[in-house]
Every structure is written in structure tokens, then in C-alpha cells.
Design an enzyme around this catalytic site. Structure first.
Site, PDB file in Angstrom:
ATOM      1  N   GLU A  53      28.756  22.305  25.091  1.00 17.89           N
ATOM      2  CA  GLU A  53      28.951  23.754  25.060  1.00 17.89           C
ATOM      3  C   GLU A  53      30.291  24.143  25.679  1.00 17.89           C
ATOM      4  O   GLU A  53      31.010  24.998  25.154  1.00 17.89           O
ATOM      5  CB  GLU A  53      27.813  24.445  25.819  1.00 17.89           C
ATOM      6  N   CYS A  92      25.600  24.644  31.754  1.00 18.86           N
ATOM      7  CA  CYS A  92      26.096  25.127  30.462  1.00 18.86           C
ATOM      8  C   CYS A  92      25.451  26.452  30.085  1.00 18.86           C
ATOM      9  O   CYS A  92      26.055  27.252  29.362  1.00 18.86           O
ATOM     10  CB  CYS A  92      25.822  24.092  29.378  1.00 18.86           C
ATOM     11  N   ASP A 208      23.782 -21.443  27.968  1.00 14.39           N
ATOM     12  CA  ASP A 208      24.794 -21.006  27.002  1.00 14.39           C
ATOM     13  C   ASP A 208      26.093 -20.502  27.625  1.00 14.39           C
ATOM     14  O   ASP A 208      27.087 -20.355  26.910  1.00 14.39           O
ATOM     15  CB  ASP A 208      24.223 -19.894  26.114  1.00 14.39           C
ATOM     16  N   ARG A 215      32.805  -7.284  22.171  1.00 12.01           N
ATOM     17  CA  ARG A 215      34.130  -7.801  21.827  1.00 12.01           C
ATOM     18  C   ARG A 215      34.354  -7.654  20.321  1.00 12.01           C
ATOM     19  O   ARG A 215      34.757  -8.593  19.636  1.00 12.01           O
ATOM     20  CB  ARG A 215      34.262  -9.258  22.268  1.00 12.01           C
ATOM     21  N   GLY A 318      15.616 -15.859  26.276  1.00  7.86           N
ATOM     22  CA  GLY A 318      14.853 -16.927  25.652  1.00  7.86           C
ATOM     23  C   GLY A 318      13.393 -16.568  25.470  1.00  7.86           C
ATOM     24  O   GLY A 318      12.941 -15.462  25.806  1.00  7.86           O
TER      25      GLY A 318
END
Length: 388
Positions: A53, A92, A208, A215, A318
């Protein structure tokens, strides 16, 4: 003659411009209309900056603006009830009153208890006509995570998994790169970008060494301007987080949740030196029968997620953690990418769900969407309410 729905649809389109950037605030759009002419428009872009607003009113802050009209006597179309409290910015509802608008059309009431009808009451108390519920379903779809956090004190949690056609996520030796093709992996970047946080377990980090960040070339403009990465939350009961983990050298905050009884101050200090935050939580009985040690209390984990004002959390983990979250009723939506190949019966399964011994104990799903993403398919399914 244009309808309220016509203008509200445009306000909703404006709100979508802040899709990746408003965290932890909701996405909101605002249109100012007089004599069937749009005289200003705005949307919330970043937390701490002007709300929709205020941004719209800023376009017509004086009577000699290029459109030749101020806001006095206009109708404001807002996708979410104007706020009525002082946060990082003033209310607002006050701004609309001061600007002299005569009518406000609202898509939905703000579920935030600090507002929750107070903004509308303030407008009406100042002689402004208020219409609410216009395109409410479409407005709710703008902010499912924010609405859920306000209504249930828990963020919306979406579980993302990638599997072969025979439901396998990794070979028996743990090899999993890559099950899906580039198009599906790019789609995951979008999921990450619209999330407040990415949640995973220490097993995934050790196996991992993932980046757990956004990215994407397609989203690079958004992130160059916003510079916000989703926070990375690691469930690490025994505080086994490697101090040289890749994610600790990347932009964005990594938060490690560890068990109170495993708090080695020297390790905590080393992780803090690498930029991580460490929170110590209560533990509970093991997540799975195969585990011998206690795990973090999922209720305690949820409390941290709420305290950090996360709206949408993407669970990328997992089979043990995802299975435990499912069985605890903490997953709202599954997003499963299915690749057109078979990995064999020795490969690892999708979820570890012990104790489901009969058909009556199944976790029922409602498939909301299936679509091709390059060579793969993306299946979106919600957990049926009776299993919450």
C-alpha cells in the site's frame, strides 16, 4: 464496467513479483483505482521496506504528479488486509486513511493475530467502505506458508525427493548423482529460492557434502538483488558436523540443531568460527528402530523453525528423517521427481516407514499435480488430513 475481481486479479499479479524476496513477510500487491483508471500500483518487495500500500501511495504522493491525481477518493485493491500495527514499518491502514481513499477491497483477512480484522475495523471506523473476500482463494495461494505459520504455529513443510521409476533414491553404496536430469535439478532451484529454509539431516551432509543453496542462472537476477539464501538447518543430534563442510564456506546461514547431552563446547566454538549457529535441543527415543542413540525432539525442532519465522521449509534429506517427519505428521506436501530408469532391488528406498503392517495403516496421499520436467516427471502430492 470493470469489476472488483478484474482489479484484484491485477493486484495478485503484482504480489507475485515479490515471490522470492519478501521472507518472512507475506507477498502482497496493491492497486489504486479511480474512475476505472489505475492511478498507482505497488507490491511488497523486501522485509523491512515499504509494504504494498505504501509503495502504491508513493507513486501519487502529490496532486501535481504525472497522472494528475492524488489518492483522495480512490479505491484500493489489496491482496491482504492492510496491517494495523507498528512493525518495521508504520501501519498501512493509517496510510490509506491519511491518503483519503474512500473504498478498500481486500482479498483476505490477515491471519496474523496482530492484525486479524483490526486493519479493516480501523478503516471502517474512519468512514471507509471495505469489501473483503474478493478472489480469496487466489490470494491464499500467494502465501500458503505464511498462512499456515500464523494459523497453526508451524511452517509449511514440503519434502523434495528424487527417485527412479522403481522408487529408489540411491544405489546400495550411496551413489545418487544424478538420478534426475538438468531440467529437474533446475526446478529444485526454484523450490529452494521460494523457501525460507532447507532442512536436512547430518547423514546427508556427511554422505554428500551438499551446498544446499540456490545457484540458478535463471534466478541469478533475483538473488543478486536480494542476496538472500534460504537458511540451512541441519539436524545433528551428536554434533558430528564437519567443520570443513562445503556449506559453511558459502553465502547464507547454516544452523545446526544438536542434542543437549552431546554439547562439546570446543566443537561448538569451532563451528561458530566457521559462521554456523548451534542450538541445543532436547532429544527423544530413536527415529527408527535401527538407530541405537536418541534423536532430536521433532517438537523442539518445530519450535526453532517457528521462532525463526520460517514460512516455507524444504525438507531435503534421507529416508530416515523424511520417514520420521512423515510419520509424525509434519510433512504437508511431497514433491517427488521421478526419472525414467530402474535402479534395482538392492538400491535404497524412498522413505523409511517402519510399523506400517497393514493396508489400513497406509499414509494416504492426494495427488495434486503431475507434469513433465524435461525427461523426468514431477509429482506433487499432499498428505490427507486424517494422517495429520
Amino acid at each position: 464496467m470493470f469489476t472488483d475481481e478484474y482489479y484484484m486479479a491485477q493486484a495478485i499479479a503484482l504480489a507475485k513479483k515479490g515471490w522470492y524476496t519478501t521472507h518472512p513477510n507475506p507477498r502482497v500487491g496493491c492497486l489504486l483505482v479511480r474512475d476505472e483508471q489505475i492511478i498507482a500500483q505497488g507490491w511488497h518487495q523486501y522485509a523491512g521496506q515499504g509494504h504494498a500500500e505504501v509503495n502504491a501511495l508513493a507513486q501519487i504522493s502529490s496532486a501535481d504528479n504525472v497522472q494528475g491525481a492524488a489518492a483522495k477518493g480512490a479505491t484500493a485493491y489489496v491482496t491482504l488486509e492492510p496491517c494495523s500495527h507498528f512493525g518495521k514499518t508504520p501501519p498501512c491502514s493509517n496510510a490509506l486513511i491519511d491518503a483519503g481513499v474512500k473504498r478498500v477491497v481486500v482479498a483476505m483477512i490477515d491471519p496474523n493475530p496482530l492484525v486479524a480484522g483490526n486493519g479493516i475495523n480501523r478503516l471502517q471506523d474512519n468512514g471507509i467502505e471495505v469489501i473483503s473476500g474478493v478472489l480469496e482463494a487466489e490470494a491464499r495461494a500467494l502465501n500458503p506458508g505464511f498462512i499456515q505459520r500464523m494459523e497453526t504455529q508451524r511452517p509449511r513443510i514440503r519434502c523434495k525427493m528424487a527417485m527412479s521409476l522403481d522408487g529408489r533414491t540411491a544405489m546400495a553404496n550411496g551413489e545418487s548423482q544424478w538420478i534426475t536430469a538438468a531440467d529437474a535439478r533446475e526446478d529444485v532451484q526454484r523450490l529452494r529460492a521460494e523457501s525460507s529454509a532447507i532442512l536436512t539431516g547430518i547423514g546427508t551432509v556427511i554422505a554428500d557434502d551438499p551446498s544446499m543453496n540456490v545457484r540458478s542462472q535463471a534466478l541469478s537476477d533475483v538473488h543478486n538483488k536480494n542476496r538472500r539464501q534460504p537458511e540451512r538447518v541441519i539436524l545433528d543430534t551428536q554434533l558430528n558436523m564437519p567443520t570443513q563442510a562445503k556449506m559453511l564456506s558459502l553465502p547464507g546461514l547454516t544452523i545446526i540443531l544438536a542434542g543437549e547431552e552431546y554439547a562439546a563446547q570446543e566443537k561448538i566454538d569451532r563451528l561458530k568460527e566457521r559462521g554456523a549457529q548451534v542450538h541445543l535441543l532436547a532429544t527423544q527415543t530413536p527415529l527408527a528402530a535401527s538407530l541405537q542413540t536418541p534423536s532430536l525432539s521433532l517438537d523442539a525442532v518445530m519450535s526453532v523453525l517457528v521462532q525463526r519465522q520460517y514460512n516455507d521449509v524444504l525438507l531435503e534429506a534421507g529416508a530416515t528423517l523424511t520417514g520420521a517427519m512423515l510419520q509424525a505428521g509434519l510433512v504437508d506436501e511431497l514433491i517427488i521427481y521421478m526419472a525414467p530408469h530402474l535402479m534395482g532391488s538392492e538400491a535404497r528406498g524412498l522413505f523409511n516407514l517402519p510399523g506400517l503392517d497393514s493396508m489400513a495403516e497406509r499414509i494416504n496421499l492426494s495427488i495434486e499435480d503431475i507434469r513433465a520436467v524435461g525427461r523426468d516427471y514431477r509429482i506433487t502430492a499432499k498428505i490427507k488430513q486424517e494422517h495429520h
